[in-house]
Design an enzyme around this catalytic site. Structure first.
Site, mmCIF file in Angstrom:
data_model
loop_
_atom_site.group_PDB
_atom_site.id
_atom_site.type_symbol
_atom_site.label_atom_id
_atom_site.label_comp_id
_atom_site.label_asym_id
_atom_site.label_seq_id
_atom_site.Cartn_x
_atom_site.Cartn_y
_atom_site.Cartn_z
ATOM 1 N N GLY A 133 65.250 87.488 5.284
ATOM 2 C CA GLY A 133 63.856 87.035 5.305
ATOM 3 C C GLY A 133 63.459 86.418 3.978
ATOM 4 O O GLY A 133 62.709 87.023 3.200
ATOM 5 N N GLU A 250 76.310 84.032 -0.098
ATOM 6 C CA GLU A 250 76.145 83.283 1.158
ATOM 7 C C GLU A 250 76.963 81.991 1.119
ATOM 8 O O GLU A 250 77.480 81.542 2.129
ATOM 9 C CB GLU A 250 74.656 82.966 1.383
ATOM 10 C CG GLU A 250 74.384 82.245 2.698
ATOM 11 C CD GLU A 250 72.897 82.047 2.998
ATOM 12 O OE1 GLU A 250 72.053 82.470 2.181
ATOM 13 O OE2 GLU A 250 72.591 81.470 4.053
ATOM 14 N N GLU A 370 70.373 67.686 0.225
ATOM 15 C CA GLU A 370 69.730 67.005 -0.918
ATOM 16 C C GLU A 370 69.722 67.931 -2.135
ATOM 17 O O GLU A 370 69.998 67.505 -3.261
ATOM 18 C CB GLU A 370 68.292 66.595 -0.562
ATOM 19 C CG GLU A 370 68.182 65.452 0.439
ATOM 20 C CD GLU A 370 68.484 65.874 1.875
ATOM 21 O OE1 GLU A 370 68.510 67.096 2.150
ATOM 22 O OE2 GLU A 370 68.715 64.989 2.718
HETATM 23 C C1 FAD Z 1 70.420 77.167 11.263
HETATM 24 C C2 FAD Z 1 69.513 77.699 10.188
HETATM 25 C C3 FAD Z 1 69.472 79.054 9.935
HETATM 26 C C4 FAD Z 1 68.604 79.566 8.968
HETATM 27 N N1 FAD Z 1 68.539 80.921 8.802
HETATM 28 C C5 FAD Z 1 67.695 81.429 7.885
HETATM 29 C C6 FAD Z 1 67.573 82.849 7.732
HETATM 30 O O1 FAD Z 1 68.211 83.633 8.448
HETATM 31 N N2 FAD Z 1 66.720 83.322 6.798
HETATM 32 C C7 FAD Z 1 65.998 82.497 5.986
HETATM 33 O O2 FAD Z 1 65.291 82.993 5.123
HETATM 34 N N3 FAD Z 1 66.056 81.136 6.132
HETATM 35 C C8 FAD Z 1 66.887 80.594 7.067
HETATM 36 N N4 FAD Z 1 66.952 79.228 7.237
HETATM 37 C C9 FAD Z 1 66.048 78.373 6.482
HETATM 38 C C10 FAD Z 1 66.713 77.550 5.399
HETATM 39 O O3 FAD Z 1 67.110 78.347 4.320
HETATM 40 C C11 FAD Z 1 65.682 76.482 4.984
HETATM 41 O O4 FAD Z 1 65.472 75.646 6.103
HETATM 42 C C12 FAD Z 1 66.156 75.669 3.817
HETATM 43 O O5 FAD Z 1 66.158 76.439 2.650
HETATM 44 C C13 FAD Z 1 65.246 74.431 3.611
HETATM 45 O O6 FAD Z 1 63.914 74.812 3.530
HETATM 46 P P1 FAD Z 1 62.799 74.101 4.422
HETATM 47 O O7 FAD Z 1 63.251 74.102 5.833
HETATM 48 O O8 FAD Z 1 61.498 74.732 4.082
HETATM 49 O O9 FAD Z 1 62.793 72.576 3.964
HETATM 50 P P2 FAD Z 1 62.112 71.997 2.654
HETATM 51 O O10 FAD Z 1 62.517 72.800 1.478
HETATM 52 O O11 FAD Z 1 60.651 71.831 2.900
HETATM 53 O O12 FAD Z 1 62.791 70.581 2.555
HETATM 54 C C14 FAD Z 1 62.358 69.459 3.330
HETATM 55 C C15 FAD Z 1 63.181 68.265 2.898
HETATM 56 O O13 FAD Z 1 62.935 67.978 1.508
HETATM 57 C C16 FAD Z 1 64.163 67.962 0.788
HETATM 58 N N5 FAD Z 1 63.975 68.520 -0.556
HETATM 59 C C17 FAD Z 1 63.354 69.691 -0.873
HETATM 60 N N6 FAD Z 1 63.396 69.890 -2.204
HETATM 61 C C18 FAD Z 1 64.066 68.837 -2.742
HETATM 62 C C19 FAD Z 1 64.444 68.473 -4.068
HETATM 63 N N7 FAD Z 1 64.146 69.244 -5.122
HETATM 64 N N8 FAD Z 1 65.137 67.319 -4.233
HETATM 65 C C20 FAD Z 1 65.461 66.519 -3.165
HETATM 66 N N9 FAD Z 1 65.113 66.822 -1.887
HETATM 67 C C21 FAD Z 1 64.438 67.955 -1.678
HETATM 68 C C22 FAD Z 1 65.100 68.850 1.588
HETATM 69 O O14 FAD Z 1 66.452 68.533 1.342
HETATM 70 C C23 FAD Z 1 64.690 68.520 3.021
HETATM 71 O O15 FAD Z 1 65.322 67.342 3.452
HETATM 72 C C24 FAD Z 1 67.792 78.691 8.205
HETATM 73 C C25 FAD Z 1 67.843 77.307 8.450
HETATM 74 C C26 FAD Z 1 68.676 76.810 9.442
HETATM 75 C C27 FAD Z 1 68.691 75.336 9.704
#
Ligand code: FAD
Length: 385
Positions: A133, A250, A370
């Protein structure tokens, strides 16, 4: 004697070679031939729990975990051999993967002896399923933006907030949560890790339907949830260090990854041979050859990292390189299949359909592509920010 691990010829110690042979026989006899029902359904999840128990009882859960925690007392080479053979045998998806790969090892490193005794053996037997989480609606890549709050009152944390994208959250018993205990806006200071029992009053788990239609993912809402202070993992306000160690595990090497990619490549090559018009085969073969060369490099990297881990080196920045490399290769293979055969390769529910979506998710979970590019630019290439 020379054997293979991660596809490379190396001299395996005799005990590991015997382990590998025993394992191959066991998998051939026990892996359910038609697979198990989808793990994202109630029935499928029950079947996967039972399968985890079978693996445990045969001595194949927690291969590198110490015996005192219920593990097999082996090493990372046992884990790598298992991962590779398991994928070759097309074993069912592991619902204990987060626990085995990074949650359990983090509890071994930061948890108290009482916590280890309470949680680790039950994790291995799949009596408790653990989820991660960390992510929140406003905190994904920017993990230091976490807003879920926990107030320490009379020996209990009272937790309010929301977690999202929780893998297997719909079925999990526990969540390993990163919460804010310091002032709002404190970034990576003032965060704490808590183990939250998902059956506690005030927890609401809402399944999330993913793009491929499955619903094992969940959002977890926490409203006044009371968590005994002895369920804190690591020190109060020092959760960032725990979280960073967890994320590093991880992203540790997955020796099964190249096997899965190879299976996809061979399946596509078979389809090219069977179905593609003769005048298109030469061009497709060139593309497949290029992918095979990249697979070879992916294997070599993975093998090097397995060997380094086996010799006690911590997973470093190379994990970002391998994650990027492998996720791009998987995506390109899926795209190649679609270019060659069009949408008919993506019949809903088929293995190729799931691969199509998983290859996209591979560029997001565990740190987006990214963000990994940024890490490589900064820490490998030393480029200016
Ligand atoms: C299959 C799957 C399983 C998952 N399981 C879990 C889980 O069990 N527990 C958990 O806690 N999370 C989980 N996640 C979540 C995952 O860790 C997040 O989706 C990931 O960290 C990205 O965060 P976000 O989705 O909020 O995207 P954001 O961080 O909002 O990013 C949106 C876009 O902006 C880009 N971006 C963001 N910051 C930067 C930067 N500094 N420079 C350039 N580009 C940037 C990103 O690359 C992306 O394209 C899971 C995700 C997936 C897809």
């Amino acid at each position: 004697m020379v054997e293979t691990v991660s596809g490379m010829r190396i001299a395996l110690p005799p005990a590991h070679r015997e382990f590998q042979e025993r394992l191959r026989t066991w998998l051939a006899e026990h892996v359910p031939p038609g697979g198990l029902p989808d793990a994202d359904t109630d029935e499928g999840f029950r079947a996967h729990r039972a399968w985890e128990r079978t693996l445990h009882d045969a001595g194949y859960a927690g291969l590198s975990w110490p015996r005192e925690h219920g593990g097999a007392g082996g090493d990372l080479l046992h884990e790598a051999l298992f991962a590779e053979e398991y994928e070759r045998a097309r074993g069912p998806v592991r619902i204990t993967r987060p626990a085995l790969r990074f949650l359990g090892p983090t509890i071994m490193r930061f948890g108290t002896p009482a916590q280890q005794q309470r949680w680790l053996p039950r994790m291995l037997r799949a009596e408790d399923i653990w989820s991660q989480g960390f992510s929140e609606p406003e905190a994904g890549s920017d993990l230091a933006g976490i807003r879920t709050r926990a107030e320490l009152r009379d020996g209990r944390y009272v937790v309010d907030g929301q977690k999202t994208w929780t893998t297997y959250g719909r079925f999990a018993d526990w969540v390993f949560a990163l919460v804010r205990t310091g002032p709002a806006g404190g970034r990576h200071r003032g965060l704490t890790c808590l183990a939250i029992d998902l059956r506690s009053p005030g927890v609401q788990v809402r399944p999330v339907r993913q793009a491929h239609g499955r619903t094992g993912f969940a959002e977890v809402f926490l409203t006044g949830v009371e968590v005994p202070a002895d369920q804190r993992i690591g020190d109060h306000d020092d959760g960032w260090a725990v979280a960073m160690a967890l994320l590093s595990s991880e992203r540790g090497p997955d020796a099964g990854g190249p096997v899965r990619t190879e299976q996809r490549l061979l399946a596509l090559a078979g389809q090219v041979a069977r179905e593609l018009p003769a005048d298109q085969v030469a061009a497709a073969t060139r593309e497949l050859g290029a992918a095979a060369a990249r697979l070879h490099a992916y294997r070599a990297h993975t093998h090097r990292r397995v060997a380094a881990g086996w010799q006690g080196e911590p997973a470093g920045v190379e994990s970002s390189v391998v994650k990027l490399y492998s996720s791009e290769l998987d995506l390109d293979l899926v795209e190649l299949g679609v270019d060659l055969f069009g949408d008919r390769r993506l019949a809903e529910g088929s293995a190729e359909y799931l691969d199509f979506w998983h290859s996209r998710a591979g560029r997001v979970y565990g740190g987006t592509a990214e963000v990994q590019h940024n890490v490589v630019a900064d820490r490998v290439l030393g480029l200016p920010r």
